[in-house]
Design an enzyme around this catalytic site. Sequence first.
Site, PDB file in Angstrom:
ATOM      1  N   TYR A  33       0.905  -1.029  -0.087  1.00 29.59           N
ATOM      2  CA  TYR A  33       0.085  -0.039  -0.034  1.00 29.59           C
ATOM      3  C   TYR A  33       0.770   1.181  -0.052  1.00 29.59           C
ATOM      4  O   TYR A  33       1.926   1.263   0.834  1.00 29.59           O
ATOM      5  CB  TYR A  33      -0.762   0.131   1.091  1.00 29.59           C
ATOM      6  CG  TYR A  33      -2.186   0.020   0.820  1.00 29.59           C
ATOM      7  CD1 TYR A  33      -3.041   0.918   0.396  1.00 29.59           C
ATOM      8  CD2 TYR A  33      -3.130  -1.131   0.923  1.00 29.59           C
ATOM      9  CE1 TYR A  33      -4.356   0.986  -0.252  1.00 29.59           C
ATOM     10  CE2 TYR A  33      -4.329  -1.242   0.484  1.00 29.59           C
ATOM     11  CZ  TYR A  33      -4.984  -0.316   0.004  1.00 29.59           C
ATOM     12  OH  TYR A  33      -6.425  -0.293  -0.340  1.00 29.59           O
TER      13      TYR A  33
ATOM     14  N   GLU B  61      -0.385   4.901  -0.336  1.00 39.49           N
ATOM     15  CA  GLU B  61      -1.426   5.930  -0.878  1.00 39.49           C
ATOM     16  C   GLU B  61      -0.430   7.495  -0.499  1.00 39.49           C
ATOM     17  O   GLU B  61       0.178   7.305   0.155  1.00 39.49           O
ATOM     18  CB  GLU B  61      -2.350   6.223   0.216  1.00 39.49           C
ATOM     19  CG  GLU B  61      -3.567   5.189   0.054  1.00 39.49           C
ATOM     20  CD  GLU B  61      -4.912   5.317   1.119  1.00 39.49           C
ATOM     21  OE1 GLU B  61      -4.530   5.851   2.117  1.00 39.49           O
ATOM     22  OE2 GLU B  61      -5.782   4.714   0.682  1.00 39.49           O
TER      23      GLU B  61
ATOM     24  N   ASP C 126      -7.161  13.414 -24.982  1.00 33.18           N
ATOM     25  CA  ASP C 126      -7.340  12.095 -24.615  1.00 33.18           C
ATOM     26  C   ASP C 126      -6.551  11.204 -25.638  1.00 33.18           C
ATOM     27  O   ASP C 126      -7.338  10.830 -26.706  1.00 33.18           O
ATOM     28  CB  ASP C 126      -8.807  11.880 -24.462  1.00 33.18           C
ATOM     29  CG  ASP C 126      -9.055  10.314 -23.926  1.00 33.18           C
ATOM     30  OD1 ASP C 126      -7.900   9.544 -23.762  1.00 33.18           O
ATOM     31  OD2 ASP C 126     -10.124  10.005 -23.427  1.00 33.18           O
TER      32      ASP C 126
ATOM     33  N   THR D  97      -4.581   6.068 -21.580  1.00 29.95           N
ATOM     34  CA  THR D  97      -4.424   4.553 -21.116  1.00 29.95           C
ATOM     35  C   THR D  97      -2.966   4.336 -21.652  1.00 29.95           C
ATOM     36  O   THR D  97      -2.277   4.797 -22.465  1.00 29.95           O
ATOM     37  CB  THR D  97      -5.403   3.806 -21.822  1.00 29.95           C
ATOM     38  OG1 THR D  97      -5.345   3.689 -23.166  1.00 29.95           O
ATOM     39  CG2 THR D  97      -6.788   3.920 -21.475  1.00 29.95           C
TER      40      THR D  97
ATOM     41  N   LYS E   6      -3.125   0.414 -24.984  1.00 31.12           N
ATOM     42  CA  LYS E   6      -3.537   0.333 -26.436  1.00 31.12           C
ATOM     43  C   LYS E   6      -2.217   0.356 -27.202  1.00 31.12           C
ATOM     44  O   LYS E   6      -1.354  -0.510 -27.098  1.00 31.12           O
ATOM     45  CB  LYS E   6      -4.567   1.209 -26.433  1.00 31.12           C
ATOM     46  CG  LYS E   6      -5.881   1.267 -25.621  1.00 31.12           C
ATOM     47  CD  LYS E   6      -6.883   2.344 -25.902  1.00 31.12           C
ATOM     48  CE  LYS E   6      -8.022   1.793 -24.869  1.00 31.12           C
ATOM     49  NZ  LYS E   6      -9.138   3.033 -24.799  1.00 31.12           N
TER      50      LYS E   6
ATOM     51  N   ARG F 158      -2.518  -2.749 -18.270  1.00 32.41           N
ATOM     52  CA  ARG F 158      -3.847  -1.959 -18.270  1.00 32.41           C
ATOM     53  C   ARG F 158      -3.489  -0.759 -17.190  1.00 32.41           C
ATOM     54  O   ARG F 158      -3.208  -1.186 -15.983  1.00 32.41           O
ATOM     55  CB  ARG F 158      -5.017  -2.816 -17.784  1.00 32.41           C
ATOM     56  CG  ARG F 158      -5.074  -3.994 -18.625  1.00 32.41           C
ATOM     57  CD  ARG F 158      -6.847  -4.448 -18.611  1.00 32.41           C
ATOM     58  NE  ARG F 158      -7.527  -3.648 -19.385  1.00 32.41           N
ATOM     59  CZ  ARG F 158      -7.909  -3.861 -20.649  1.00 32.41           C
ATOM     60  NH1 ARG F 158      -7.343  -5.018 -21.336  1.00 32.41           N
ATOM     61  NH2 ARG F 158      -8.610  -3.136 -21.135  1.00 32.41           N
TER      62      ARG F 158
HETATM   63  C1  LIG Z   1     -10.081   3.427 -23.800  1.00 27.50           C
HETATM   64  C2  LIG Z   1     -10.358   4.636 -23.732  1.00 27.50           C
HETATM   65  C3  LIG Z   1     -10.668   5.181 -22.628  1.00 27.50           C
HETATM   66  C4  LIG Z   1     -10.745   4.474 -21.481  1.00 27.50           C
HETATM   67  O1  LIG Z   1     -10.285   3.517 -20.854  1.00 27.50           O
HETATM   68  P1  LIG Z   1     -10.333   2.459 -19.708  1.00 27.50           P
HETATM   69  O2  LIG Z   1      -9.078   1.807 -19.521  1.00 27.50           O
HETATM   70  O3  LIG Z   1     -11.155   1.425 -20.627  1.00 27.50           O
HETATM   71  O4  LIG Z   1     -11.260   2.931 -18.771  1.00 27.50           O
HETATM   72  C5  LIG Z   1     -10.566   6.932 -22.330  1.00 27.50           C
HETATM   73  N1  LIG Z   1     -10.785   7.540 -23.499  1.00 27.50           N
HETATM   74  C6  LIG Z   1     -10.426   6.927 -24.761  1.00 27.50           C
HETATM   75  C7  LIG Z   1     -10.342   7.791 -25.832  1.00 27.50           C
HETATM   76  C8  LIG Z   1     -10.285   5.670 -24.933  1.00 27.50           C
HETATM   77  O5  LIG Z   1      -9.881   5.063 -26.185  1.00 27.50           O
END
Ligand SMILES: *Cc1c(COP(=O)(O)O)cnc(C)c1O
Length: 417
Positions: A51, A53, A197, A223, A226, A232
């Site tokens: 932990y 925090e 994003d 994220t 991807k 993740r």
């Molecule tokens: C995948 C994605 C997210 C969210 O990601 P999670 O890890 O699935 O919560 C947010 N914004 C965009 C543009 C995404 O492609």
Amino acid sequence: MSSLSDVDPEIAELIRAEERRQADTVKLIASENYVSRAVLEATGSVLTNKYSEGYAGKRYYEGQQVIDQVETLAVDRAKSLFGVNHANVQPYSGSPANLAIYMAFLNPGDTVMGMGLPFGGHLTHGWSVSATGKWFNPVRYGVRKDTGRIDMDEVRSIALEHRPKLIFCGGTAIPRTIDFPAFAEVAREVGAILAADIAHIAGLVAGGAHPSPVGHADVISTTTHKTLRGPRGAMLMATSEEHAKALNKAVFPGLQGGPHNHTTAAIAVALREAATDDFKAYARQVVANAKALADELSSRGFDLVSGGTDNHLILIDLTSKGAAGKPAAQALDRAGLETNYNTVPFDPRKPFDPSGLRIGTPSVTSRGMGEAEMRQIGAWMDEVVTAIAKGDADEVIARVHGEVSELTGKFPAPGLS
Ligand SMILES: *Cc1c(COP(=O)(O)O)cnc(C)c1O
């Protein structure tokens, strides 16, 4: 010291089954990838036991001698890879990372502008079923019907009319380059925070295959799992100290408790990998592969939203092929070609049974496939979709599946044994 297969043979066997499935499938899901063995090892480490925090040097538990170093390495690597002054590597995933942006800069009821979900935006950009659409006042932009692309004049006029406090750019089904400078101009004009994003394209940005939002967006959300090819997880980045402080407070203690330290370590590993020349070559090849696949599909009569792709992603409107997205995706999966059905802009069909398919090239590129394999995949997709449109696909699916297995056998996926 019992192993998983001794303690829980059922789960052990399911994990092996999923590993076989991932090895034998041509994975065309645009948001997925194969992490390296190194990233997997860090993810499955004893760091999960701790932990911590707080942030490095300011924790609420003792025993942070090692964790502080792990998180500092991850933060420093993020800063250097993306060229930003501040990075927070603690968000549990992309959705909570985006929620932290709202928490940092908005009050409930404030106006947020994002791309509508049916046009390729993300749920967390203010879509109605999301907390972000329920607790804030969302306004939306889309794409032009004739071009399939974002119209920055429309974005500007919606922003001028509604004066959002926060504007999101980026999304989940956008096959074209995001014009960060144009979004920044609109945000400046209305005094909004601009959040880029880059969840889908972070690996392309890191590898120099998509323009960077740094210097244009106030905050960057991504994220890590991807195109970036990490575990993740998610990161938030900022240029100004003031924005960074607000984001840090929003992540902890605003929204989260203890960070997932095993994930933080794996993010650090992925960021180290992403700083290599190999990764730059991968990022370039992801785009080259997507263009080759898009060309092949176009030449076979597939209707691509916006006419093609600039990045890793292709959005197909199957109407011209006489098929719908869901049955096509199901038939392709039976043939070993894994995709997802997806809404297309101005889709006349329902979200659970839409007109489109979304595909992408990160995973196949991580396996080492190139343009020749993309043309083959495009041909298989055509055979399967044409067969289901005719209503008799079993034979074609069985034959294509055999051919797919031959191909996957030649291109072992990273991280799989
Ligand atoms: C995948 C994605 C997210 C969210 O990601 P999670 O890890 O699935 O919560 C947010 N914004 C965009 C543009 C995404 O492609």
